[in-house]
Write an enzyme that holds these catalytic residues in place. Structure first.
Site, short mmCIF file in Angstrom:
data_model
loop_
_atom_site.label_atom_id
_atom_site.label_comp_id
_atom_site.label_asym_id
_atom_site.label_seq_id
_atom_site.Cartn_x
_atom_site.Cartn_y
_atom_site.Cartn_z
N SER A 1 6.02 31.91 24.52
CA SER A 1 5.36 33.09 25.09
C SER A 1 4.05 33.27 24.34
CB SER A 1 6.23 34.33 24.88
OG SER A 1 5.47 35.49 25.15
N TYR B 1 11.78 39.22 18.87
CA TYR B 1 11.35 38.38 20.00
C TYR B 1 10.04 37.64 19.71
CZ TYR B 1 10.10 36.86 24.70
OH TYR B 1 9.75 36.09 25.79
P1 NAP Z 1 15.53 35.99 32.57
O1 NAP Z 1 15.36 36.20 34.03
O2 NAP Z 1 16.23 37.05 31.76
O3 NAP Z 1 16.27 34.58 32.38
C1 NAP Z 1 16.69 34.17 31.10
C2 NAP Z 1 17.65 33.01 31.30
O4 NAP Z 1 18.11 32.58 30.03
C3 NAP Z 1 18.89 33.41 32.11
O5 NAP Z 1 19.26 32.35 32.95
C4 NAP Z 1 19.93 33.63 31.04
O6 NAP Z 1 21.26 33.47 31.48
C5 NAP Z 1 19.52 32.49 30.10
N1 NAP Z 1 20.15 32.61 28.79
C6 NAP Z 1 20.05 33.59 27.88
N2 NAP Z 1 20.83 33.31 26.82
C7 NAP Z 1 21.44 32.13 27.07
C8 NAP Z 1 22.37 31.32 26.38
N3 NAP Z 1 22.87 31.69 25.19
N4 NAP Z 1 22.75 30.15 26.93
C9 NAP Z 1 22.28 29.77 28.14
N5 NAP Z 1 21.43 30.51 28.87
C10 NAP Z 1 21.02 31.67 28.33
O7 NAP Z 1 14.14 35.79 31.83
P2 NAP Z 1 12.83 34.93 32.20
O8 NAP Z 1 11.71 35.89 32.17
O9 NAP Z 1 13.05 34.07 33.36
O10 NAP Z 1 12.71 34.07 30.86
C11 NAP Z 1 12.74 32.66 30.81
C12 NAP Z 1 12.00 32.21 29.56
O11 NAP Z 1 10.62 32.58 29.67
C13 NAP Z 1 12.50 32.84 28.27
O12 NAP Z 1 12.51 31.88 27.24
C14 NAP Z 1 11.47 33.91 27.98
O13 NAP Z 1 11.39 34.25 26.60
C15 NAP Z 1 10.21 33.23 28.50
N6 NAP Z 1 9.12 34.17 28.79
C16 NAP Z 1 9.24 35.10 29.77
C17 NAP Z 1 8.18 35.96 30.02
C18 NAP Z 1 8.22 37.00 31.10
O14 NAP Z 1 7.25 37.75 31.26
N7 NAP Z 1 9.30 37.09 31.89
C19 NAP Z 1 6.99 35.86 29.28
C20 NAP Z 1 6.91 34.90 28.28
C21 NAP Z 1 7.97 34.05 28.06
P3 NAP Z 1 22.19 34.71 31.89
O15 NAP Z 1 21.89 35.04 33.32
O16 NAP Z 1 23.58 34.18 31.68
O17 NAP Z 1 21.85 35.85 30.96
#
Ligand code: NAP
Length: 244
Positions: free
Chosen positions: A143, A167
């Site tokens: 991120s 985070y």
């Molecule tokens: P999200 O919709 O909350 O998805 C997160 C995913 O990670 C879900 O599939 C969740 O599964 C999975 N997960 C969490 N803990 C896990 C574990 N112990 N083992 C396996 N899977 C696990 O969030 P997202 O925004 O798509 O995030 C995806 C990535 O992008 C993350 O690394 C996040 O830090 C990064 N990111 C996001 C943003 C943003 O603005 N959204 C910005 C910068 C970076 P469950 O459904 O089982 O919880």
């Protein structure tokens, strides 16, 4: 051996990970949908298949050694022990607020365990399979809030995210881990990079993000499909290099 490129995306049941799986599937790749919850995993697999993607479900909790070992076995069975691309996308925020002086230490442990140690655990289990690929790639979903340069240059939460002692530092740690892998793997052909998807509307932020998950997936798909002379040990967003 099957020539179809094979990828594994962690946390692919929803959000950005789901769209990374969809995007790689649209390229004709075979994509492992890594997800810890059986119901959420199967519904994602069904939806992706309905859209024409060649996907398979991979039970995977990145915090669990046995789960990750079984995931590696399952992936290995698909393509003669080979994996072309690993996208370490799974991540958690640990919930906000996370002011340093008030944080529950368990929150810090959980976030580091998932966002950093989970990536190391999955990567190390998959590296033997990646070594059998002609063009192996690893993408670590970081991120922009992990950029110390941005944190020190701005107090604007739109740039730095909220003050968060678990985070944001977990992503800084992940960036540093990415650099160390790139150094060790320099002569292997494995290219490993960190990606920022931008501020994306997902469960992670209560859908407050301004980009779509598909837009967020684009940088990971770009880094997953780098040519053999592409960068390694870098930190990128759509606009280019992010300062560390
Ligand atoms: P999200 O919709 O909350 O998805 C997160 C995913 O990670 C879900 O599939 C969740 O599964 C999975 N997960 C969490 N803990 C896990 C574990 N112990 N083992 C396996 N899977 C696990 O969030 P997202 O925004 O798509 O995030 C995806 C990535 O992008 C993350 O690394 C996040 O830090 C990064 N990111 C996001 C943003 C943003 O603005 N959204 C910005 C910068 C970076 P469950 O459904 O089982 O919880």
């Amino acid at each position: 051996m099957n020539d179809t490129r094979i990828a594994l995306v962690t946390g692919a049941n929803k959000g950005i990970g789901y769209e990374i799986a969809a995007g790689l599937g649209a390229l004709g790749w075979s994509v492992g949908v890594g997800a810890r919850d059986a119901g959420r995993r199967e519904s994602a697999v069904e939806k992706l298949r309905a859209a024409g993607a060649d996907v398979f479900g991979v039970p995977l909790d990145v915090t669990d050694d046995a789960s990750v070992a079984e995931a590696a076995e399952l992936v290995a069975e698909r393509a003669g022990g080979r994996l072309d691309v690993l996208v370490n996308n799974a991540g958690v925020t640990g919930g906000m607020p996370q002011e340093p002086t008030k944080v529950d230490l368990e929150t810090v442990r959980t976030v580091v365990e998932t966002n950093v140690i989970g990536v190391i655990r999955v990567t190390n289990m998959m590296v033997p399979l990646l070594r059998r690929s002609a063009s192996p790639r690893i993408v670590n979903m970081s991120s922009g809030v992990g950029s110390l340069a941005r944190q020190s240059a701005s107090d604007d939460p739109n740039v730095t995210g909220p003050v968060a002692v678990a985070y944001s530092p977990s992503k800084t740690f992940l960036n540093a881990v990415t650099v160390q892998y790139a150094k060790e793997l320099r002569d292997t052909g494995i290219l490993i990079n960190a990606a920022c998807p931008g501020y994306v509307a997902t469960d992670l932020n209560g859908f407050r993000g301004v980009r779509t998950p598909e837009q967020g997936a684009a940088i990971a798909i770009h880094l997953a499909t780098l040519p053999d002379d592409g960068p390694s040990g870098g930190y990128f967003e759509d606009a280019g290099v992010i300062p560390w």
